[in-house]
Design a protein around this motif. Structure first.
Motif, PDB file in Angstrom:
ATOM      1  N   ASP A 104       0.815  -1.220   0.000  1.00 32.70           N
ATOM      2  CA  ASP A 104       0.000   0.000   0.000  1.00 32.70           C
ATOM      3  C   ASP A 104       0.846   1.266   0.000  1.00 32.70           C
ATOM      4  OD1 ASP A 104      -2.232  -1.523  -0.078  1.00 32.70           O
ATOM      5  OD2 ASP A 104      -2.810  -1.229   2.011  1.00 32.70           O
ATOM      6  N   GLU A 105       2.081   1.166   0.449  1.00 29.84           N
ATOM      7  CA  GLU A 105       2.940   2.353   0.468  1.00 29.84           C
ATOM      8  C   GLU A 105       3.281   2.831  -0.937  1.00 29.84           C
ATOM      9  OE1 GLU A 105       6.360   1.574   2.809  1.00 29.84           O
ATOM     10  OE2 GLU A 105       5.259   1.393   4.707  1.00 29.84           O
ATOM     11  N   ASP A 106       3.192   1.912  -1.916  1.00 29.55           N
ATOM     12  CA  ASP A 106       3.495   2.275  -3.306  1.00 29.55           C
ATOM     13  C   ASP A 106       2.257   2.718  -4.082  1.00 29.55           C
ATOM     14  OD1 ASP A 106       6.134   1.609  -2.847  1.00 29.55           O
ATOM     15  OD2 ASP A 106       5.846  -0.482  -3.481  1.00 29.55           O
ATOM     16  N   VAL A 107       1.081   2.655  -3.453  1.00 31.94           N
ATOM     17  CA  VAL A 107      -0.163   3.037  -4.126  1.00 31.94           C
ATOM     18  C   VAL A 107      -0.378   4.545  -4.000  1.00 31.94           C
ATOM     19  CG1 VAL A 107      -2.674   2.741  -4.173  1.00 31.94           C
ATOM     20  CG2 VAL A 107      -1.184   0.772  -3.663  1.00 31.94           C
ATOM     21  N   LEU A 108      -0.680   5.177  -5.134  1.00 29.02           N
ATOM     22  CA  LEU A 108      -0.932   6.624  -5.159  1.00 29.02           C
ATOM     23  C   LEU A 108      -2.432   6.861  -4.965  1.00 29.02           C
ATOM     24  CD1 LEU A 108       1.355   7.491  -8.227  1.00 29.02           C
ATOM     25  CD2 LEU A 108       1.945   7.591  -5.782  1.00 29.02           C
ATOM     26  N   TYR A 109      -2.864   6.914  -3.709  1.00 30.82           N
ATOM     27  CA  TYR A 109      -4.293   7.046  -3.414  1.00 30.82           C
ATOM     28  C   TYR A 109      -4.849   8.418  -3.830  1.00 30.82           C
ATOM     29  CZ  TYR A 109      -4.287   2.641  -0.818  1.00 30.82           C
ATOM     30  OH  TYR A 109      -4.214   1.310  -0.470  1.00 30.82           O
ATOM     31  N   GLY A 110      -3.974   9.413  -3.956  1.00 33.60           N
ATOM     32  CA  GLY A 110      -4.433  10.743  -4.358  1.00 33.60           C
ATOM     33  C   GLY A 110      -4.414  10.961  -5.853  1.00 33.60           C
ATOM     34  N   GLN A 111      -3.944   9.965  -6.623  1.00 35.35           N
ATOM     35  CA  GLN A 111      -3.874  10.070  -8.075  1.00 35.35           C
ATOM     36  C   GLN A 111      -5.279  10.085  -8.685  1.00 35.35           C
ATOM     37  OE1 GLN A 111      -1.281  10.414 -10.300  1.00 35.35           O
ATOM     38  NE2 GLN A 111      -2.939  10.616 -11.796  1.00 35.35           N
ATOM     39  N   LEU A 112      -5.489  10.951  -9.685  1.00 38.31           N
ATOM     40  CA  LEU A 112      -6.764  11.017 -10.371  1.00 38.31           C
ATOM     41  C   LEU A 112      -6.999   9.729 -11.157  1.00 38.31           C
ATOM     42  CD1 LEU A 112      -9.290  12.591 -11.294  1.00 38.31           C
ATOM     43  CD2 LEU A 112      -7.892  13.480 -13.196  1.00 38.31           C
ATOM     44  N   ILE A 113      -8.118   9.108 -10.914  1.00 38.87           N
ATOM     45  CA  ILE A 113      -8.473   7.856 -11.577  1.00 38.87           C
ATOM     46  C   ILE A 113      -9.864   8.004 -12.191  1.00 38.87           C
ATOM     47  CG2 ILE A 113      -8.919   5.380 -11.273  1.00 38.87           C
ATOM     48  CD1 ILE A 113      -6.936   5.401  -8.965  1.00 38.87           C
ATOM     49  N   GLY A 114      -9.987   7.639 -13.464  1.00 41.06           N
ATOM     50  CA  GLY A 114     -11.285   7.684 -14.130  1.00 41.06           C
ATOM     51  C   GLY A 114     -11.931   6.312 -14.155  1.00 41.06           C
ATOM     52  N   VAL A 115     -13.193   6.228 -13.731  1.00 44.08           N
ATOM     53  CA  VAL A 115     -13.944   4.963 -13.749  1.00 44.08           C
ATOM     54  C   VAL A 115     -15.054   5.114 -14.775  1.00 44.08           C
ATOM     55  CG1 VAL A 115     -15.337   3.344 -12.416  1.00 44.08           C
ATOM     56  CG2 VAL A 115     -13.428   4.527 -11.318  1.00 44.08           C
ATOM     57  N   TYR A 116     -15.076   4.244 -15.807  1.00 46.70           N
ATOM     58  CA  TYR A 116     -15.985   4.405 -16.940  1.00 46.70           C
ATOM     59  C   TYR A 116     -16.920   3.195 -17.105  1.00 46.70           C
ATOM     60  CZ  TYR A 116     -12.854   8.221 -18.122  1.00 46.70           C
ATOM     61  OH  TYR A 116     -12.103   9.392 -18.078  1.00 46.70           O
TER      62      TYR A 116
END
Length: 201
Positions: A104-116
């Motif tokens: 989880d330390e390598d996951v960018l939780y604040g990164q913009l992600i688009g769900v389509y």
């Protein structure tokens, strides 16, 4: 006194062991009597022994049979329980989910992600957005995809976003994680008709 000539009957020894004709074979009869008595005694003893064994079998036979049957059933039950326990230990429980291999330390939780939504199912993209938010992602947008897709997939632009894409796929039960530059966001989720969110259950 009349004198008769001596004949063979006059030559009988003075001390004779001969017995009368009515005592003939007396010793043989005695021996036969003793032999018959001994045989009869063994016959009687054998008959008594058979009767005793038969009585014991009649009295204790059903109990012994019941005891043996109970013991056999108990051993069978124990064997089946051990087999079931071994099977449960060998096979993982269905309720147990495999542990995540993503750091989880390598996951960018604040990164913009688009769900389509690529399945034309009302509310599918919003359901994906909600699931991502509950998992800790803070910047998720929902929209419709330009064309239908049968299989859901998560796309990422570069290696720097691979772990984030894998985490998104894990949250949404998606198997396909692919790298491509032809996507609107650095991490893009396309929800297809395979219903990975279980909306049709």
């Amino acid at each position: 006194m009349t004198n008769y000539p001596r004949d063979e009957f006059d030559r009988v020894p003075e001390f004779s062991t001969r017995v009368g004709s009515h005592h003939a074979h007396g010793w043989a009869q005695s021996a036969a009597s003793k032999s018959t008595g001994g045989k009869l005694r063994w016959v009687v003893l054998t008959a008594v022994l058979v009767l005793v064994i038969g009585a014991l079998s009649f009295i204790f036979g059903p109990q012994l049979k019941e005891t043996l049957a109970t013991s056999a059933e108990s051993e069978t039950s124990q064997s089946q329980e051990k087999t079931a326990e071994s099977s449960e230990e060998a096979a993982p429980s269905e309720s147990e989910s495999p542990s995540s291999t993503i750091d989880d330390e390598d996951v960018l939780y604040g990164q913009l992600i688009g769900v389509y939504n690529a399945a034309s199912v009302a509310g599918l993209a919003n359901a994906g957005e909600e699931a991502m938010t509950e998992a800790g992602f803070t910047s998720v947008v929902a929209d419709n995809w330009t064309k239908p897709a049968e299989v859901s997939a998560v796309y990422y632009m570069s290696e720097a976003y691979r772990t984030t894409a894998e985490k998104a796929a894990e949250v949404l039960n998606i198997d396909e994680v692919l790298q491509t530059s032809n996507i609107p966001n650095r991490v893009t989720v396309v929800l297809g008709s395979d219903d990975t969110l279980g909306l049709n259950e």
